[in-house]
Each structure stands twice: as C-alpha cells, then as structure tokens.
Write an enzyme that holds these catalytic residues in place. Structure first.
Site, mmCIF file in Angstrom:
data_model
loop_
_atom_site.group_PDB
_atom_site.id
_atom_site.type_symbol
_atom_site.label_atom_id
_atom_site.label_comp_id
_atom_site.label_asym_id
_atom_site.label_seq_id
_atom_site.Cartn_x
_atom_site.Cartn_y
_atom_site.Cartn_z
ATOM 1 N N LYS A 93 -31.505 12.457 0.969
ATOM 2 C CA LYS A 93 -33.046 12.534 0.915
ATOM 3 C C LYS A 93 -33.427 11.472 1.886
ATOM 4 O O LYS A 93 -33.419 10.368 1.683
ATOM 5 C CB LYS A 93 -33.156 12.141 -0.605
ATOM 6 C CG LYS A 93 -35.015 11.988 -0.746
ATOM 7 C CD LYS A 93 -35.207 11.530 -2.097
ATOM 8 C CE LYS A 93 -36.802 11.451 -1.953
ATOM 9 N NZ LYS A 93 -37.438 11.163 -3.287
ATOM 10 N N GLY A 119 -37.771 14.033 2.034
ATOM 11 C CA GLY A 119 -38.026 13.248 1.107
ATOM 12 C C GLY A 119 -39.297 13.057 0.588
ATOM 13 O O GLY A 119 -39.898 12.170 -0.089
#
Lengths: 224, 224, 224, 224
Positions: A93, A119
């Site tokens: 992420k 993210g």
C-alpha cells in the site's frame, strides 16, 4: 535517580507479537507500516530485515505500508523490489502518491505475484493507469460505492468517465486524510449514515471551522 | 476479508499505561516524547491535551521530550509555555538543537519551576550559556565524566576551557546520535568498558566501514 | 516555436561579474551566497569550485554565506573547511543557526585566519560562546547599538547580563527575519527613525495584522 | 566598511526585463519560474502579484513554472486558479509530480483556456490520464521521438502500449533530472547524436561512476 524513557516505537519483536494477535483475532492479512523512529538508521538493510522477520513468522500474509506523510520515511524502492519476492508478502500500500515511483514499482515487481495498491483515493485513477491493481483508501469508509465505481471505470477502460468521477473525489479525500485527518473521516462517516464514533486521544474533535471546511469539501463536489 | 492495520502510535491511553508501569518499576520521573504519527493533527491543542492527561495521572513527574530528528515534529513553543505551568511537569529535554528556540523557552518559562535540558551533548555548552540547567545526553553513556566536567566548567564560568572540551565532544556525539545512532552508542560503550550489548531489531549492527568511522570520530578528538 | 526559460540562477560567471561590479562601486568585501537552484548537484565539489573561482578573481575579499532557510541548502562542512584556506576568503556568515555546526566550524578552521560570523541576532550570544567573532545581522539595521552592547557583554565575559539582553532580542529578530521578513525589517526601521523604504516586488508590504504582530514582538520585549 | 550582498534573486523587475529581452530575441512564449529566495514571504499574494505584473507587460504569452525540487516551493493551488484567468497566461508546467494536485488543477482550471503540462517525462502518461494536454520534458532532448510516441498512445487511448513505453522511460528520465541532472542530460545528448556541450559552472561534469550509472539507466531499459 532512575529516569525511564516512555514511548513505543515499532520494534520488530512488538510487530511480530501484534501480527500474531491480529491473525488470532481473525485478520486475513496484516498491513505493516515501516518502523520510523530512528529514521537515520532505517535504511534498506534494516527494513528488509524487519519485514522479512515479520513475514517469516506471520500466520497470515503481509502487505507493506509506506506512508511518508506520517512516518517521514518512504519505503525505499530497492527494499520493495527485494521484499516482493517473499512468498508471504502480498503487496504494497503506497500512500506517498509519487506516481512515477508507483509506476516504477509496478514495472520492477511485475515478474512476481505482487499487488501494488494506491494508498489514497486522490490518485486512484492514476495508479490504475500506471498498473496498480487496487487501493486501500480512507475515503472508502465514506464513499465506498463511488470508489468501486471508479475502479470499474478504470478497469474497463472508461477513462473519460473515470476522470470526471476522480476529479470530484480529490477534495473530499484530501479533507479526510492529510488536511483534516481521522477526526474528519469519522465526522463524514456520521453524515453518510455510518458509525464514525469518537477519536482516540491525542486526536481532537474537529473545531467548528474545520467542520465547515469538511462540509464544503464534500458539498462543492456534489456529495452533500 | 478482514484486513487489520498493524502499528502502534503513541496514543494517550497507551502512554498513560506505560507511565504507570514505569513508576511501578521504580522510575523517579518519566521522559515522554510527543506523539507524532498523525503529524498534521499534532498541533498545540492536541499536544497540550496529551501531556496534560499524562501529567495529571502519572504517579511520578513528567519531562517533556522534543526530538524532531526522530519524530518529524518539534513540540511547539506555545505548548511548552502552557505545559510548563503544570505542577507535575518538571521540564523539557530539547534535542532539536535550535539554540534560539532553547533561549526563548528559558526566557518564557523562567517564572515557573521548569528545567530546560539540552537533549544532546553537541550543544551542551551553548545550552548552558543561554540558560539551560542540564542535559540528558546519549553520549553520557560513554563519556559521562567528561560531560560532568563540561557542566562544571560552564556553571563556574570557565567558558574558554569549556569551549575546548565542548569542541572535542561534537564529533563523537554526532557519531553516536544522528550519524550512526544507537548501534554506535552501544559499540562505543563496549570500547570504554561498559556493557552496550546488542541492538533490538530493526536496528542493525554497524558495518565494518561504520565501525571505522565511529573509531575515527573518537580517536581524532583524542578519546581513543 | 521557441520557448525560452526565464530565470536567473547564480551561475559562477554571473557571480564573478557582479562581484567585480560591487568592488568597482566601492565594496570592501563581498558576501557571496551559495548557488542553490540545481540543489541535487550543488555538492561540495561544485561549491568548492564555485567559491574558488569567485575568490580567485574577486578584487576584494569574499565572505561565504550559508542561509538554508532561503536556499534550501547548507554549505557543507567539508567545503567550508577546504575553502577557509583560500587567501581571499575571509570568513563565513552562517544563518542556519545550528550551534553545534557553528562550534565545529570554529574548531576545524581555527588554524586559519578565518572569521565565523553569526548570521542572525537570535543566536548571537551562543555563537560568541562557541567561538564566533562577530555577526552580520538583519536586526542591526534597527537595534544596532543594542547588538553592539550584546557583543561587548559577550566579549568581556558578562554572560549573565548578555543573556538578559539576548533574550529580549529573540522575538524582534524572528519578526524581521523568518517570520515577517524584509518588509517587517523595513517597517521597523521606519519606527526607529531610519529610512526603511518600500520593498522590491515580489515582496509585498505587511498586512495590518502583520504590522500589529511586528509591533507586539518589539513592544512585549520593551523596545517600543 | 561597505559590505555588499552578492546574489540575484528573481525580483519582479528583473523578470520583466528578461522577459522582454527574450521576446525581442524571438521567443514565442516565456516559461517563468516562481521567485523563491525569500520563501517565507512567497505566499499566494506575492506570487499572484509577481506573475500578474509579468504577464501584464510581457510581449509574449507566459507559462507558469512550478519546480519544487529546485525552488523549495510549490506554486500554490489558489494562485494557479487565480492566475489561469489572465489572458496572457497560457498554462502551467508542473514538475512537482504530485499527480493528485495536477488532477485537481486540471479540474479547477477547465473553464479557462489554460494548458496543464507535465514538467517531467516520469509521470507524462499519468498526467495525460488525469487531463494534462502535454509536457515540457528534459528527456525530450534525448528521446524526443519516443516522448511523441508516448503522447500519441495516450491521446489515442492505447493505455497498455503507453504503459510499457512509459515504464522504460522512468529511469532514464530520473537520471537526466533529479538524480544526475543537467550534466547527465548533456552527456546523454552526445550519446544520441545531439550536441550537449559543456555545463555552465557551478555545475560540474559527471564523474566516471556517474557516467556509468547514467549509461546503465539507459541500457537496462533498452535505449543503449
């Protein structure tokens, strides 16, 4: 006189223990942020060691998490390229939003079964465009269906419609992340019929001016 | 699928609990670093709330700790000025090394019984000069007697001798703090007959080149 | 279509030319800031080359100028140590305010006839304490006599009186430098009977709120 | 003693004069970087004033240029939104690479005839994806045809082919921009049959190790 130092930094051992507790509590995977307190010593060598230890012992798969706005550190490219080969590391992420870096990570990890994830919802379309396969986005707690629709438009190649939707999501997303943060996310969840609840201290509730700003960021984009 | 987030940031509640454990273990005071994960939300309001909660409930006195090289945040001046009035807050360890700020904090807190402490040996003499009353220095683990001598020279007004000693301490101090960090501190402790021991992961042992650099920083200043 | 890039960065040749013009106009010395546009390439090699070229050809002595708040770069220690040996380089004005660095520069250049100068009045006393020999301070345009008095107190070892005076200078100094900048300096000069005059664009005059802030920073410290 | 300060910062008047010279020399437009020396004072008010003055008097159209890696400042969003309405301001070259910001600028300026341009080839595809209409890229001096091909693929919706090409351009682009800079760009131009020539001081020629790194960044991506 004994003077003890009172803080917790994410030592490898503590991360291992928390990972195990989470797996026991039913987590299907764990999202593990890089340690960041001793920034000067958190080079690729230390970070590769850390995530390898965690991934070796974690009962569930690990997703790397790079979020420089909070940690003051970006997980280095060479560490990601090394770690993507670990069988228990699923993906990354990346919340830094550096789309050049995200594109290069996609390129350098494509031989592995490794998922690059946006993210933050502010660059979700661009991340899909350069090869990311999904996102882990705070805004999904509020506008979940809209983010799924954005994903669908990107994956099916409807870039013009995607762009229109993406543009309306940037300001609400900034509001619940770097601008006003978790307290704003929780407030917005309440507005949209979810349970946001109170923030944990030291986070403070929004001021009246911040609440108005938050509302404006949603309403001027047609969400409220 | 449940995906749980795995990290510990220094929430107020966790800090309270650790403070109590430390007091129970015999600490005479606790040194409490400011929370720093959600940097954008760690404004004076949140930090004053945090430290007030901690100081209200701590069985032992609290020393504030500002270390921007690690946290990416400096404890704001107005928060320090507000918090210095709390009866259970003893003082501040300031490791940022901004001597203008340290001088101003001394000035703005002098009506209170509040101790401003140099957070690193590199600017210990200058901190005394602008009104600090002591230091909490990593280097004291290695050259403790020398730092006491530096303190004595400053407090007795022997500034020229102090300066000569201070100059010889800057490079060794940099080596065991921002340059090579905790692993270097532990290595130097071993050289000087103390028990440094191994680092906790994710910190890694020094490389051979780093060990040589560390030795050089002590030897060229006449300490090895 | 021809698209030309419109900006001036401080190329070596342009600096040489300006240095000569200034000497011809009667300057006794020139204060030369480090080039900073291509930050990533402004390493010690490039900076040593730059200042050596300038010092070689300048008809008057050169003072190095490091001001990271404006340039985003600190003149590296090793470059200073190399350049201090040049016969036409007199000293360094260091405005970064990192007192540990200033102390180390004093130490590493003391074999040369090289003057380390505080670049801002906020840390003037601390700079004297660690071995600087003077200062080049914006605030001297407003409180010149007071800075001379501070120098006298430091040089004669009256550190306690110096400290009291230094403390009253920190906020006015911050106000006319990093906080409100050149427009504030010019406004304060007018208040103290000097000719400040108008700012050159793109600098803008102070707003009403800024003017009040400036006045407060002088008055609460007893200067207005 | 007269001590004169020797540097040129991009004052509005100097920018006006240079703009006129460039127009007289045949420029069809001018690319004007934001002033950045007194960073603390370069807020939207000052920058809007600066660019408005320049655009008012420039004989040719003005393109705004935001390049935070060099200036330490990003041209603020609200300044861009205000300035895009000026009839003599054509567009923005944004080299910061923050794709969320670029997407939002496209959105907030779309009612105007205003061109948002990618300032670096590393994020050219992503910029097209979020609505930019072109790029002003250093790498075009070396791989001009390839960048035109990338543009063609993006504009015609061939995103998969575009992605493959984009990925191979990221490392060469980084090499001739933030990693090794102008000297690398000039060296690469020579390899590809163009005239790069020598750098202007203070920029230094590449070291042998840097030259090898540059070659590797092109060769591992199949360009050499």
């Amino acid at each position: 006189m004994a003077l003890f130092l009172c803080f917790v930094h994410s030592a490898t051992k503590a991360t291992l223990q928390l990972t195990e507790k989470m797996a026991a509590a039913g987590a299907d995977a764990v999202l593990v942020v890089n340690p960041c307190f001793y920034k000067g010593k958190m080079d690729s060598r230390a970070l590769i060691h850390h995530f390898t230890e965690v991934a070796d012992s974690s009962p569930v798969p690990v997703v790397l998490y790079s979020v420089p706005a909070n940690t003051g550190l970006e997980l280095p490219m060479d560490a990601v390229v090394e770690l993507c080969q670990h069988p228990n590391i699923l993906g990354l992420k990346d919340s830094g939003g550096d789309i050049t870096r995200i594109g290069l990570i996609v390129h350098k990890t494509e031989a592995q079964d490794f998922q690059v994830l946006a993210g933050s919802a502010g660059f979700l379309m661009a991340a899909y465009c350069v090869g990311a396969v999904g996102g882990v986005c705070a805004l999904a707690n509020v506008l979940g269906q809209e983010l799924c629709e954005l994903e669908r438009l990107c994956k099916s190649g409807h870039w013009k419609e995607a762009r229109v939707l993406q543009q309306r999501l940037i300001e609400p997303n900034a509001s619940v992340t770097r601008k006003l943060g978790v307290p704003a996310l929780k407030q917005a969840m309440e507005w949209f019929g979810y349970h946001g609840g109170a923030c944990r201290a030291p986070l403070q509730p929004l001021t009246e001016a911040e609440t108005q700003q938050l509302r404006r960021d949603f309403s001027t984009n047609g969400w409220l």
